[in-house]
Design an enzyme around this catalytic site. Structure first.
Site, PDB file in Angstrom:
ATOM      1  N   THR A  87      -6.136  -1.137  10.597  1.00  0.00           N
ATOM      2  CA  THR A  87      -6.869  -2.322   9.778  1.00  0.00           C
ATOM      3  C   THR A  87      -8.201  -2.680  10.431  1.00  0.00           C
ATOM      4  N   ASP A  88      -8.989  -3.212   9.777  1.00  0.00           N
ATOM      5  CA  ASP A  88     -10.460  -3.421  10.256  1.00  0.00           C
ATOM      6  C   ASP A  88     -10.274  -4.841  11.257  1.00  0.00           C
ATOM      7  N   GLU A  89      -9.109  -5.498  11.004  1.00  0.00           N
ATOM      8  CA  GLU A  89      -8.849  -6.601  11.953  1.00  0.00           C
ATOM      9  C   GLU A  89      -8.675  -6.435  13.422  1.00  0.00           C
ATOM     10  N   ASN A 138      -9.658  -5.174   3.580  1.00  0.00           N
ATOM     11  CA  ASN A 138      -8.704  -5.846   2.833  1.00  0.00           C
ATOM     12  C   ASN A 138      -8.285  -5.040   1.316  1.00  0.00           C
ATOM     13  N   TYR A 165      -0.930 -10.397  14.794  1.00  0.00           N
ATOM     14  CA  TYR A 165      -0.995  -9.403  14.118  1.00  0.00           C
ATOM     15  C   TYR A 165      -2.038  -8.317  14.399  1.00  0.00           C
ATOM     16  N   LYS A 198      -0.218 -13.028   0.286  1.00  0.00           N
ATOM     17  CA  LYS A 198      -1.581 -12.489   0.266  1.00  0.00           C
ATOM     18  C   LYS A 198      -2.635 -13.029  -0.625  1.00  0.00           C
ATOM     19  N   ILE A 247       0.963  -1.131  -0.017  1.00  0.00           N
ATOM     20  CA  ILE A 247       0.180   0.010  -0.113  1.00  0.00           C
ATOM     21  C   ILE A 247       0.834   1.098   0.130  1.00  0.00           C
ATOM     22  N   GLU A 279       4.632  -4.849   9.961  1.00  0.00           N
ATOM     23  CA  GLU A 279       4.647  -6.532   9.865  1.00  0.00           C
ATOM     24  C   GLU A 279       2.968  -6.631   9.493  1.00  0.00           C
ATOM     25  N   ALA A 305      -3.679  -8.182  17.086  1.00  0.00           N
ATOM     26  CA  ALA A 305      -3.319  -7.815  18.599  1.00  0.00           C
ATOM     27  C   ALA A 305      -2.254  -6.509  18.646  1.00  0.00           C
ATOM     28  N   PRO A 326      -4.301 -22.692  -2.691  1.00  0.00           N
ATOM     29  CA  PRO A 326      -4.644 -23.392  -1.311  1.00  0.00           C
ATOM     30  C   PRO A 326      -5.879 -22.480  -0.658  1.00  0.00           C
ATOM     31  N   LYS A 350      -1.468  -4.506  16.070  1.00  0.00           N
ATOM     32  CA  LYS A 350      -1.948  -3.430  15.403  1.00  0.00           C
ATOM     33  C   LYS A 350      -3.116  -2.585  16.439  1.00  0.00           C
ATOM     34  N   TYR A 374      -8.012 -22.099   2.753  1.00  0.00           N
ATOM     35  CA  TYR A 374      -8.124 -22.488   4.002  1.00  0.00           C
ATOM     36  C   TYR A 374      -9.471 -23.037   4.450  1.00  0.00           C
TER      37      TYR A 374
HETATM   38  P1  NAD Z   1       3.265  -4.755   3.513  1.00  0.00           P
HETATM   39  O1  NAD Z   1       3.751  -6.007   4.304  1.00  0.00           O
HETATM   40  O2  NAD Z   1       3.314  -4.991   1.971  1.00  0.00           O
HETATM   41  O3  NAD Z   1       4.579  -3.795   3.570  1.00  0.00           O
HETATM   42  C1  NAD Z   1       5.091  -3.231   4.936  1.00  0.00           C
HETATM   43  C2  NAD Z   1       6.116  -2.163   4.591  1.00  0.00           C
HETATM   44  O4  NAD Z   1       6.734  -1.917   5.828  1.00  0.00           O
HETATM   45  C3  NAD Z   1       7.359  -2.937   3.787  1.00  0.00           C
HETATM   46  O5  NAD Z   1       7.958  -2.164   3.028  1.00  0.00           O
HETATM   47  C4  NAD Z   1       8.350  -3.175   4.880  1.00  0.00           C
HETATM   48  O6  NAD Z   1       9.779  -3.321   4.402  1.00  0.00           O
HETATM   49  C5  NAD Z   1       8.130  -2.120   5.899  1.00  0.00           C
HETATM   50  N1  NAD Z   1       8.546  -2.201   7.179  1.00  0.00           N
HETATM   51  C6  NAD Z   1       8.485  -3.499   8.092  1.00  0.00           C
HETATM   52  N2  NAD Z   1       8.917  -3.335   9.220  1.00  0.00           N
HETATM   53  C7  NAD Z   1       9.605  -1.910   9.024  1.00  0.00           C
HETATM   54  C8  NAD Z   1      10.169  -1.289  10.124  1.00  0.00           C
HETATM   55  N3  NAD Z   1      10.348  -1.664  11.362  1.00  0.00           N
HETATM   56  N4  NAD Z   1      10.566  -0.019   9.826  1.00  0.00           N
HETATM   57  C9  NAD Z   1      10.117   0.580   8.681  1.00  0.00           C
HETATM   58  N5  NAD Z   1       9.756  -0.227   7.620  1.00  0.00           N
HETATM   59  C10 NAD Z   1       9.229  -1.363   8.072  1.00  0.00           C
HETATM   60  O7  NAD Z   1       2.100  -4.077   4.056  1.00  0.00           O
HETATM   61  P2  NAD Z   1       0.757  -3.468   3.280  1.00  0.00           P
HETATM   62  O8  NAD Z   1      -0.176  -4.449   3.104  1.00  0.00           O
HETATM   63  O9  NAD Z   1       1.347  -2.368   2.349  1.00  0.00           O
HETATM   64  O10 NAD Z   1       0.250  -2.620   4.682  1.00  0.00           O
HETATM   65  C11 NAD Z   1       0.536  -1.375   4.861  1.00  0.00           C
HETATM   66  C12 NAD Z   1      -0.087  -0.888   6.281  1.00  0.00           C
HETATM   67  O11 NAD Z   1      -1.520  -0.709   5.947  1.00  0.00           O
HETATM   68  C13 NAD Z   1       0.044  -1.652   7.415  1.00  0.00           C
HETATM   69  O12 NAD Z   1       0.033  -0.989   8.606  1.00  0.00           O
HETATM   70  C14 NAD Z   1      -1.082  -2.565   7.431  1.00  0.00           C
HETATM   71  O13 NAD Z   1      -1.538  -2.972   8.970  1.00  0.00           O
HETATM   72  C15 NAD Z   1      -2.065  -1.672   6.908  1.00  0.00           C
HETATM   73  N6  NAD Z   1      -3.286  -2.375   6.266  1.00  0.00           N
HETATM   74  C16 NAD Z   1      -3.130  -3.223   5.093  1.00  0.00           C
HETATM   75  C17 NAD Z   1      -4.348  -3.930   4.523  1.00  0.00           C
HETATM   76  C18 NAD Z   1      -4.014  -4.845   3.391  1.00  0.00           C
HETATM   77  O14 NAD Z   1      -5.158  -5.436   3.119  1.00  0.00           O
HETATM   78  N7  NAD Z   1      -2.743  -5.081   3.156  1.00  0.00           N
HETATM   79  C19 NAD Z   1      -5.515  -3.456   5.085  1.00  0.00           C
HETATM   80  C20 NAD Z   1      -5.633  -2.361   6.194  1.00  0.00           C
HETATM   81  C21 NAD Z   1      -4.572  -1.912   6.655  1.00  0.00           C
HETATM   82  O1  DAU Z   2      -8.759  -6.704   6.873  1.00  0.00           O
HETATM   83  C1  DAU Z   2      -7.238  -6.105   6.518  1.00  0.00           C
HETATM   84  C2  DAU Z   2      -6.157  -7.154   6.508  1.00  0.00           C
HETATM   85  O2  DAU Z   2      -6.212  -7.819   5.207  1.00  0.00           O
HETATM   86  C3  DAU Z   2      -4.861  -6.442   6.868  1.00  0.00           C
HETATM   87  O3  DAU Z   2      -4.817  -5.537   8.024  1.00  0.00           O
HETATM   88  C4  DAU Z   2      -3.815  -7.436   6.658  1.00  0.00           C
HETATM   89  O4  DAU Z   2      -2.550  -6.571   6.567  1.00  0.00           O
HETATM   90  C5  DAU Z   2      -3.721  -8.291   5.540  1.00  0.00           C
HETATM   91  O5  DAU Z   2      -3.004  -9.079   5.035  1.00  0.00           O
HETATM   92  C6  DAU Z   2      -5.115  -8.849   5.184  1.00  0.00           C
HETATM   93  O6  DAU Z   2      -5.609  -9.948   6.284  1.00  0.00           O
HETATM   94  P1  DAU Z   2      -5.899 -11.115   5.796  1.00  0.00           P
HETATM   95  O7  DAU Z   2      -5.566 -12.332   6.420  1.00  0.00           O
HETATM   96  O8  DAU Z   2      -7.666 -11.099   5.518  1.00  0.00           O
HETATM   97  O9  DAU Z   2      -5.586 -11.632   4.183  1.00  0.00           O
HETATM   98  P2  DAU Z   2      -5.168 -12.855   3.437  1.00  0.00           P
HETATM   99  O10 DAU Z   2      -4.763 -12.408   2.010  1.00  0.00           O
HETATM  100  O11 DAU Z   2      -3.707 -13.334   4.078  1.00  0.00           O
HETATM  101  O12 DAU Z   2      -6.267 -13.693   3.311  1.00  0.00           O
HETATM  102  C7  DAU Z   2      -7.370 -13.432   2.898  1.00  0.00           C
HETATM  103  C8  DAU Z   2      -8.366 -14.608   3.204  1.00  0.00           C
HETATM  104  O13 DAU Z   2      -7.710 -15.743   2.467  1.00  0.00           O
HETATM  105  C9  DAU Z   2      -8.250 -15.200   4.509  1.00  0.00           C
HETATM  106  O14 DAU Z   2      -9.497 -15.467   5.044  1.00  0.00           O
HETATM  107  C10 DAU Z   2      -7.351 -16.233   4.410  1.00  0.00           C
HETATM  108  C11 DAU Z   2      -7.667 -16.756   3.165  1.00  0.00           C
HETATM  109  N1  DAU Z   2      -6.468 -17.471   2.718  1.00  0.00           N
HETATM  110  C12 DAU Z   2      -5.179 -16.744   2.685  1.00  0.00           C
HETATM  111  C13 DAU Z   2      -4.235 -17.245   2.013  1.00  0.00           C
HETATM  112  C14 DAU Z   2      -2.921 -16.588   1.822  1.00  0.00           C
HETATM  113  C15 DAU Z   2      -6.750 -18.533   1.752  1.00  0.00           C
HETATM  114  O15 DAU Z   2      -7.562 -19.156   1.915  1.00  0.00           O
HETATM  115  N2  DAU Z   2      -5.540 -19.214   1.283  1.00  0.00           N
HETATM  116  C16 DAU Z   2      -4.336 -18.626   1.391  1.00  0.00           C
HETATM  117  O16 DAU Z   2      -3.311 -19.291   0.884  1.00  0.00           O
END
Ligand code: NAD
Ligand code: DAU
Length: 358
Positions: free
Chosen positions: A133-135, A188, A159, A198, A12, A83, A161, A214, A163, A216
């Site tokens: 995040t909404d989690e 998400n 994760y 992801k 993001i 993370e 917890a 895969p 956040k 789950y």
């Molecule tokens: P990501 O894992 O793709 O990217 C995380 C980035 O943070 C990476 O570039 C990593 O190198 C950097 N990073 C990790 N630890 C660090 C540290 N100690 N210092 C500096 N940089 C560090 O994550 P994302 O999916 O892009 O999510 C970004 C943010 O948005 C997170 O805070 C996540 O909780 C939040 N978020 C993600 C989603 C989603 O669906 N991906 C949804 C809602 C909120």
């Molecule tokens: O809701 C926001 C969150 O969405 C963010 O805060 C997280 O950073 C982001 O990773 C994401 O979390 P999820 O656990 O929902 O995303 P993920 O893509 O890992 O999984 C999406 C759904 O798919 C979840 O129900 C688990 C399932 N899944 C995931 C993987 C990787 C599978 O069934 N198989 C898989 O291999």
């Protein structure tokens, strides 16, 4: 004017940095540790752009953060660094505590000291925007109303917890120390540049590689999907006009069961890139052991950000997933470098192991 973005080489964050420079032209200092999830290839188009200054480092490095704030004097901090992968948090929670909790604490502490050093006019404009995040709200039952800003926190994974802990720290730094904070809690995300651990990028890349897809458990877990550009627009809007100390729930209004998403992607791939053997991608679907503590359903009620800030997603799930698939099909090199690990070699060769990489 400048903003400091943390985690701007992740999924993001990199979308946000590209979008921000494109939309506003305002310079960005991008602080990212380049963990496995950070990928500078995602920012390759900014390599010679003076508006993007990349700094490799951790948010938990207080001295580095203090120095960056003092040198670049940003008008805002937009905090993405974390993370972020639930499955990794189950296998190894400690990094999640270090970055998401201690890292956020150090960033808040440095930002507060910096904020206090500003003159009155600068203080008026300063913002610390925390991307969450909404989690943190836990899991919904099938008939529960979607999460809103007032939903009680009930995180279920290491994760979520961590956040949740970071959200509480941000809130406390506002109430106790007067730091002008904003928090977004988003559902998400999916779209270009997402690391293929992801669900959506994993399914696309595994399908094309002829590997199992895969699922789950029973695959009936529900997520509310938002196209990443819509999340970036929401963050920009909250930064611009959000009320201090408030939280904003951000979501796409797109609830899909995992199995339906995977089948939908398989259908799109059948049309766009038919398998050489003429069979269907859905034949690669494999049900595997469920994620421990797997949250059953997430959904967001995004009424507050819609009413107060006139934000609404531009993409439906169907339009967003079509764009996403097209991006992965067109960016074979990005995907291959991530899959074979060579994106790490490139980072080391290009920027060294632990130096300011600008
Ligand atoms: P990501 O894992 O793709 O990217 C995380 C980035 O943070 C990476 O570039 C990593 O190198 C950097 N990073 C990790 N630890 C660090 C540290 N100690 N210092 C500096 N940089 C560090 O994550 P994302 O999916 O892009 O999510 C970004 C943010 O948005 C997170 O805070 C996540 O909780 C939040 N978020 C993600 C989603 C989603 O669906 N991906 C949804 C809602 C909120
Ligand atoms: O809701 C926001 C969150 O969405 C963010 O805060 C997280 O950073 C982001 O990773 C994401 O979390 P999820 O656990 O929902 O995303 P993920 O893509 O890992 O999984 C999406 C759904 O798919 C979840 O129900 C688990 C399932 N899944 C995931 C993987 C990787 C599978 O069934 N198989 C898989 O291999």
């Amino acid at each position: 004017m400048t903003i400091l973005v943390t985690g701007g080489a992740g999924f993001i964050g990199s979308n946000f940095v590209l979008d921000w420079i494109d939309a506003t032209g305002e310079p960005v200092v991008n602080l990212d540790k380049l963990t496995y999830a950070g990928n500078l290839a995602s920012l390759a188009s900014l390599k010679d752009d003076a508006r993007h200054r990349f700094v490799r480092g951790g948010i938990e490095d207080a001295a580095l953060v203090e120095q960056l704030l003092a040198t670049h004097r940003p008008r805002a901090v937009v905090h993405f660094a974390a993370e972020s992968h639930v499955d990794r948090s189950i296998r190894g929670p400690e990094e999640f505590l270090t970055t998401n909790v201690i890292g956020t604490f150090r960033l808040l502490t440095a930002a507060t000291a910096y904020f206090r050093s500003l003159d009155e006019a600068e203080r008026q404009g300063f913002r610390f925007l925390h991307v969450s995040t909404d989690e943190v709200y836990g899991a919904l039952g099938p008939d529960d109303t979607p999460f809103r800003e007032t939903t009680a926190y009930a995180p279920n994974s290491p994760y979520s917890a961590t956040k949740a802990a970071s959200d509480h720290l941000v809130r406390a730094w506002h109430h106790t120390y007067g730091l002008p904070v904003l928090t977004t809690n988003c559902s998400n995300n999916y779209g270009p540049l997402q690391f293929p651990e992801k669900l959506i990028p994993l399914v696309i890349t595994n399908a094309l590689a002829g590997k199992p897809l895969p699922i789950y458990g029973d695959g009936k877990q529900v997520r509310d999907w938002l196209y990443v550009a819509d999340h970036c627009a929401a963050v920009r809007r909250v930064l611009e006009a959000g009320r201090l100390g408030e939280t904003y729930a951000v979501g796409g209004g797109n609830e899909w069961a995992n199995i339906d998403i995977v089948r939908h992607i398989c259908g799109l791939l059948d049309a766009a890139r038919p398998r050489a053997d003429g069979r269907r991608y859905a034949e690669q679907i494999t049900f595997v052991t469920d994620r421990p503590g797997h949250d059953r359903r997430y959904a967001i009620d995004a009424k507050k950000i819609g009413d107060e800030l006139a934000w609404a997603p531009a993409e439906t799930f169907e339009t967003g997933i079509a764009k996403t698939l097209a991006w992965y099909l067109d960016h074979h090199e990005w995907v291959t470098a991530v899959q074979d690990g060579s994106y790490r070699d490139w980072i080391t060769a290009q920027y060294g192991d632990d130096h300011d990489a600008s």
